[in-house]
Design an enzyme around this catalytic site. Structure first.
Site, PDB file in Angstrom:
ATOM      1  N   ILE A 276       0.815  -1.269  -0.083  1.00  0.00           N
ATOM      2  CA  ILE A 276      -0.168  -0.069   0.049  1.00  0.00           C
ATOM      3  C   ILE A 276       0.933   1.266   0.028  1.00  0.00           C
ATOM      4  CG2 ILE A 276      -1.953  -0.952   1.117  1.00  0.00           C
ATOM      5  CD1 ILE A 276      -1.190   0.518   3.675  1.00  0.00           C
ATOM      6  N   CYS A 338      -2.158 -12.123   0.308  1.00  0.00           N
ATOM      7  CA  CYS A 338      -1.022 -11.316   0.294  1.00  0.00           C
ATOM      8  C   CYS A 338      -0.431 -11.159   1.912  1.00  0.00           C
ATOM      9  CB  CYS A 338      -1.437  -9.936   0.062  1.00  0.00           C
ATOM     10  SG  CYS A 338      -3.078  -9.260   0.726  1.00  0.00           S
ATOM     11  N   ASP A 340      -2.042  -9.352   4.917  1.00  0.00           N
ATOM     12  CA  ASP A 340      -3.234  -9.627   5.690  1.00  0.00           C
ATOM     13  C   ASP A 340      -4.482 -10.037   4.929  1.00  0.00           C
ATOM     14  OD1 ASP A 340      -2.211  -8.915   8.274  1.00  0.00           O
ATOM     15  OD2 ASP A 340      -2.421  -6.646   7.365  1.00  0.00           O
ATOM     16  N   ASP A 343      -6.104  -6.255   1.165  1.00  0.00           N
ATOM     17  CA  ASP A 343      -5.989  -5.244   0.241  1.00  0.00           C
ATOM     18  C   ASP A 343      -5.554  -5.988  -1.089  1.00  0.00           C
ATOM     19  OD1 ASP A 343      -6.429  -3.150   1.872  1.00  0.00           O
ATOM     20  OD2 ASP A 343      -4.147  -3.309   2.544  1.00  0.00           O
ATOM     21  N   ARG A 344      -4.365  -6.205  -1.705  1.00  0.00           N
ATOM     22  CA  ARG A 344      -4.348  -7.147  -2.729  1.00  0.00           C
ATOM     23  C   ARG A 344      -5.273  -8.039  -2.964  1.00  0.00           C
ATOM     24  NH1 ARG A 344       2.019  -6.471  -1.785  1.00  0.00           N
ATOM     25  NH2 ARG A 344       1.436  -6.610   0.713  1.00  0.00           N
ATOM     26  N   ARG A 384      -7.876   3.037   4.974  1.00  0.00           N
ATOM     27  CA  ARG A 384      -7.258   3.292   3.637  1.00  0.00           C
ATOM     28  C   ARG A 384      -7.886   4.556   3.063  1.00  0.00           C
ATOM     29  NH1 ARG A 384      -4.585   0.260   5.365  1.00  0.00           N
ATOM     30  NH2 ARG A 384      -4.339  -2.003   4.858  1.00  0.00           N
TER      31      ARG A 384
END
Lengths: 659, 546
Positions: A276, A338, A340, A343-344, A384
């Site tokens: 990120i 990824c 955690d 996100d990805r 985020r």
């Protein structure tokens, strides 16, 4: 409000980003929820409204002879430059805004005061529009291989997961809990997408706590169970979406990735999507390029390349393509993670689902997809997108990147999506606006504690109500039959990744195509629908008339009547080409060409269009004089903001002469 | 010369053809004087490929054992590959293709042999005559006249026999002006803006040289286009630096002292080999199959293609702006006045004049501002992106113009009667064609070659309804206004339809086109039906209307 030191400042100038000569003089207001700039004098009070939650940064620049400049950057990529005459006023506005744009409690956010005048029942209906149980049923689950697990009821196992999680039937509660203990933040492997045609699935999790050598029997059993749930395949892919180096570094902290030797029948694969922080910096660099004043082509392309943004978009897309291929073509299940896994992993799972299943390319399906892969699986919207004041290092344009992937796909497959670009742009706006409760907090658990559904409204219902604005006129549902899975090519020369000026230069209308194919075709389609209705009415009336004439004039022979019929139908063709007849009778039809405002009729209709525009903050301005740039028009208030011819002229000069 | 002499092996069997979007297929290869023909006779619906030799830009051959491979790179940017068994056959075929694709003599080109298979409704050679254009002009102004001073091409070899000049300037003065301009290209009318009576003229550079020569007649000529008390703009398509350097070679630019009523603006549009190299680099980048995003963007940037697009469009917008917004007349020139000058004058007309956005009007524009104006098509389009010869004359000047039109079309998708395919078609025919339209470098050469008598015009073929329908833009709604494109980098894009045409299937874009046509067709059908019914009800003699 106690935070507003200065509710109103007069004689403020709003600068035009592209042309410094085009400043507008007006009054600045600060309210509890918005910054409002009202232009002086103009008949159609031009207004610019900006939600506090949209503001990402405020910069006070050095005072000049004309006043004190204040630069406001927004999360929806609007940039506002104000010049306030008095330094003291400017300071007060600045201090007030600093506080107002950094709320500390959820209750301060706009959604808790926003009232669209819906009753309780309507609000509840709105929240029911997207139902994830229904979605898993649609996928064909529960079935022989997959079941719903209540192991996480009361968020006992994982507080960032939903209460209802779908897992392989053979995964017992013991296995799940055991596996969760071996995964970062206890985010154990759970189902994201299931392909009922071949039983292949996409599961998601966080990284294993493998360190350099640790193992966990239950976790290994969990992956076995996922493989067994797809009897057609004898292995599963484990996709780690991080760059290999990042994953290896994590081992030192007791985390890491799956060792192929410990897990039976897995094929492990790294797909290097950056973290990120890299993405945040990349966006920052790209926005700097967007803000350049009259850049050369080389400045722009070099800056774009240097930002790395499109490279990152491509990396996400490539990961999605890889997974979609594994599922659709090889029939192999995939576990994605990824670090955690919020996100990805969310990006990649949703891109893959979108490629695989045409349902997600419908408007409703897309809402479901966001709800499934992002909202329910604990994507940290609050962190985020910086809704509450927090750690700036947590902020990153994760979902923006996903939306851009969708747009890039829309450009490649113009008939494959039911919704249009505007839908994505408005969605992005509302992820940051906090006008609706959907994207509040960091997890379902937090939203439940906050009683979001009882206290706020759902964005999905709002978008659904205005869905006519968001339709792609070229959408072909039959596309999904012939093109069930989208198969984009991977090389840049095959799949051209483009700069999305509709998003990142959204408020620089002068940079966009001056005529919108989408709007034009939507107007035609609307007209077509009205014609269909009219045709029916006319048909009935003709039948009635013929009946009454037959009754009234019995003298008329049947033969004559038929002759007349024939004569008419041949002449009708030429009649269809006379516009007078058409426009006299069908005045209520929408303007066919949104840019042709030189006729009074269409100008009028355009204003109405603007007024009915679904989002108060998102007015879609249309040029009144075709071609002349409309850069002055950034007022958020629905209608009544028609650009003057002169403003267009000035900007033209600026553009062509400055180079 | 007989073509047969060049064809050592007219036919080869068991050849494998590889081409974009098709599976490799085995068949027979035949060479004729003008075509490379491949046909797979294996099925009932035999696949055939007909490739004009003149479309071949370069060939490469290589051998693996006795299996030869010829890679053919075409001027339309397509790349095909032929696997030919037998070393001798392969060598023969390669050398034949090489010879046939580089014929020296124009009269051996295919247009001189081509016999049309369609009925000629209208002879394209007579579709766009200067007299017709002048008639249109005469209906709005009487300040101009048609001069036949160049009727035998004796004054200016690259001008057409008739040109439009100010009425107040007689032929004798034109003689003198011609002596003062590079290549004798004296200022002539390019465009008359009906809205305010302003004009755009074009010429070549004045021959001022280092000692500042002047020519009273030249000054008088261009001043004749000014309204009393008004100023005009001279747009020099070269940078000031380049224009100053030109003086050493006898060229130069208009000095303020001698042209006090004119303001000179310098723009920087590149020429010749710089443009050619740009095209070569761009196509190389587009054909790079690597998956690396950074490399793609930096190669795109390094090609400078979009920079050229931006510069040309900016200069054209400037010219249009001077005319429409400043109410001033404009003179455009570079050095010879046959390349960047024509890019600017023709694009400015597309911006200003709705007529140029129709199919017929655009054809007329290409005829007037490119063919008759003496753009040396034969020199410029002799080679395309795969050329390795370093000849000086080749340059994608016309392709850049078409690309700029495409950029405007993309920004105003409803304002053009034609579609992208029309532009691509013109690109193809400018480089290789069965028609004579783009042969020769100017009207003089065309008339010597007797092209109108001996070859077919492209326009004869295009302007038939069965062809036109392919080139029509379903979204077109006549737009009588000036259209101002954006020239910001964010607004300019790579023309995928040309540069990525052979790299990615157009299936999904075609599908979108088809859907647009369906939506609009259905709407029109309904309109016709509704109108018919209305009329019918009205005719039934009642006043029972809505």
């Amino acid at each position: 409000m106690e935070h507003i030191r200065m509710p109103k400042v007069e004689n403020v100038r709003l600068l035009d980003r592209l042309s410094s000569r085009k400043a507008a003089l007006g009054t600045l207001y600060l309210t509890a929820t918005h910054v409002i700039f009202v232009e002086n004098g103009s008949e159609a009070r031009k207004e610019t409204w900006v939600l506090h939650s949209q503001i990402s940064s405020i910069e006070k620049q050095a005072t000049t002879a004309t006043g004190c400049p204040l630069l406001i950057r927004c999360k929806n990529f609007q940039v506002i430059q104000l010049v306030i005459p008095q330094e003291r006023d400017c300071h007060d506005v600045y201090i007030s805004l600093i506080r107002l744009t950094r709320p500390v409690k959820y209750e301060e956010l706009y959604c808790f005061s926003f009232n669209p005048k819906l009753d309780k029942e309507e609000r509840e209906q709105g929240w029911k529009l997207v139902d994830l149980n229904e979605e898993y049923n649609r996928m064909g689950i529960p079935n022989n291989y997959w079941q719903i697990s209540n192991v996480n009821r009361d968020y006992g196992v994982c507080d960032s997961y939903p209460t209802e999680v779908y897992v392989p039937k053979s995964a017992t509660a013991h296995i799940i809990v055991g596996s969760s203990k071996f995964r970062s933040r206890r985010r154990f492997p759970a189902l994201s997408y299931y392909c009922k045609d071949n039983n292949a699935s996409i599961c998601r999790s966080s990284q294993p706590l493998s360190g350099f050598s640790a193992r966990c029997l239950e976790d290994e059993q969990m992956l076995q169970a996922i493989r067994k749930a797809n009897p057609g395949s004898d292995f599963i892919y484990v996709v780690d979406t991080r760059p290999k180096l990042n994953a290896m570094a994590n081992r030192a902290a007791g985390k890491g990735y799956e060792n192929e030797d410990n897990y039976s029948n897995i094929k492990f694969q790294f797909i290097g999507i950056e973290n990120i922080h890299v993405m945040r910096n990349s966006l920052q660099k790209m926005l700097e390029v967007c803000e350049l004043k009259s850049p050369s082509m080389s400045d722009f392309l070099w800056g774009l390349e240097n930002s790395g943004w499109l490279k990152h978009i491509k990396a996400i897309m490539d990961a999605g393509i890889f997974i979609a291929k594994a599922v659709a073509e090889e029939g192999v299940s995939v576990l994605v993670h990824c670090s955690d896994g919020w996100d990805r992993t969310a990006q990649v799972c949703s891109v893959a689902s979108l490629l695989l299943d045409p349902y997600y390319r419908t408007m409703k399906g897309f809402m479901v997809l966001i709800e499934k892969d992002w909202v329910s699986f604990g994507h940290k919207f609050n962190h985020r997108y910086g809704n509450l004041d927090g750690d700036p290092k947590e902020i990153s344009p994760v979902i923006d990147q996903f939306l851009e992937c969708v747009w890039q796909l829309m450009e490649q497959f113009p008939c494959a999506f039911e919704f249009n670009e505007r839908f994505l742009i408005h969605l992005q706006h509302h992820i940051y606006s906090c006008q609706f409760g959907n994207f509040l907090c960091n997890s379902q658990k937090e939203r439940q504690e906050l009683k979001v559904q009882e206290r706020t409204y759902s964005l999905w219902a709002h978008l659904w109500k205005n869905r006519a604005d968001y339709l792609n006129p070229l959408y072909r549902p039959d596309h999904s039959k012939t093109q069930g899975t989208l198969r984009p090519q991977m090389a840049p020369c095959n799949f051209l990744y483009k700069f999305w000026s509709g998003m990142y230069n959204r408020f620089e209308k002068g940079l966009h195509p001056r005529q919108s194919v989408t709007d034009y075709l939507m107007a035609v389609k609307e007209e077509t629908q009205q014609l269909e209705e009219e045709l029916e009415v006319l048909g009935e009336r003709l039948a009635n008339l013929q009946k009454s004439q037959l009754n009234g004039n019995k003298v008329k022979s049947k033969q004559q009547d038929q002759n007349k019929h024939l004569g008419l139908s041949t002449s009708s063709n030429s009649l269809a080409n006379t516009p007078q007849e058409y426009s006299n009778d069908l005045k209520s039809f929408p303007s066919r060409s949104p840019s042709q405002g030189d006729e009074e009729d269409s100008a009028l209709i355009l204003t109405q269009d603007n007024l009915k525009s679904s989002d108060p903050d998102l007015s879609a301005n249309s040029d009144q004089e075709s071609g002349v740039e409309d850069l002055s028009c950034r007022s958020p208030s629905g209608g009544g903001c028609l650009p003057s011819e002169d403003s267009g002229k000035d900007s033209d000069e600026a553009v062509f002469l400055a180079v | 010369m007989e073509f047969a002499e060049l064809i050592k092996t007219p036919r080869a069997d068991n050849v494998v053809l590889h081409r974009p979007f098709y599976l490799a297929v085995e068949g027979t290869l035949c060479l004729t004087g003008h075509h490379l023909i491949f046909s797979s006779r294996r099925h009932d619906n035999a696949e055939e490929l007909w490739l004009l030799h003149s479309n071949i830009d370069s060939i490469e051959k290589r051998f693996v054992g006795s299996l030869g491979t010829i890679v053919i790179k075409c001027k339309d940017l397509r790349i095909i590959q032929l696997d030919i068994p037998g070393m001798e056959e392969c060598l023969n075929i390669a050398s034949s293709i090489e010879a046939l694709s580089t014929l020296d003599s124009v009269t051996l080109m295919y247009p001189f042999f081509y016999r049309p298979m369609f009925e000629i409704v209208e002879d394209g050679w007579r579709s766009f005559l200067p007299d017709q254009e002048f008639e249109l002009l005469s209906s709005v102004t009487d300040e101009w006249r048609l001069s036949c001073i160049n009727k035998d091409f004796s004054v200016c070899p690259s001008y057409p026999p008739v040109v439009i000049v100010p009425k107040s300037i007689d032929d004798e003065a034109l003689w003198k002006v011609a002596m003062f301009r590079h290549g004798s290209r004296f200022p002539v009318l390019s465009y008359y803006h009906k809205k305010n009576g302003m004009v755009m003229m074009r010429s070549s550079q004045p021959l001022t040289g280092t000692n500042g020569r002047r020519c009273k007649e030249d000054e008088k000529l261009i001043n004749a286009t000014l309204r009393p008390g008004k100023r005009g703009y001279i747009i020099d398509t070269r940078s000031l630096n380049v224009a100053q350097q030109a003086r050493a070679k006898g060229g130069g630019f208009e000095q303020e002292a001698h042209y006090p009523q004119w303001r000179r603006i310098h723009k920087c549009i590149e020429r010749f080999n710089i443009l050619q190299e740009s095209l070569i680099k761009l196509v190389e980048a587009c054909n790079d199959q690597s998956h690396n995003m950074d490399r793609w963007l930096s190669k795109l940037e390094a090609s400078n293609w979009l920079t050229h697009i931006k510069e040309i469009l900016t200069a054209a917008c400037l010219a249009a702006q001077c005319i429409d917004r400043e109410g001033a007349s404009v003179l455009v020139h570079g050095t010879e006045g046959t390349d960047s000058t024509l890019q600017v004058t023709s694009l400015a007309q597309i911006i200003l004049d709705p007529r140029c956005r129709t199919i017929r009007g655009f054809e007329s524009l290409v005829v007037r501002e490119w063919l008759q104006a003496g753009h040396p098509f034969q020199q410029r389009c002799a080679q395309s992106a795969y050329s390795n010869s370093k000849q000086k004359w080749e340059a994608p000047v016309f392709l850049l113009f078409l690309d700029c039109v495409w950029q405007i079309l993309r920004q105003f998708p409803c304002s053009f009667e034609f579609n992208e395919r029309f532009l691509i078609m013109l690109f193809e025919h400018a480089y290789a064609s069965q028609f004579g339209t783009f042969l020769g470098n100017n009207e003089n050469e065309r008339s010597k070659l007797k092209l109108p008598q001996k070859t077919m015009s492209l326009w004869s073929w295009v302007n038939r309804s069965e062809e036109l329908i392919k080139f029509q833009n379903p979204l077109f709604e006549a737009n009588s206004l000036v259209i101002w494109p954006s020239v910001a980098p964010q607004s300019l894009q790579l023309w995928e339809g040309v540069f990525l045409r052979w790299n990615r299937p157009s299936k999904f874009q075609d599908e979108a086109q088809e859907e647009m046509i369906n939506i609009i067709k259905y709407n029109k059908q309904l309109q016709a039906k509704v109108n018919a019914l209305r009329r019918q009800i009205a005719e039934m003699g009642t006043d029972d209307r809505m």
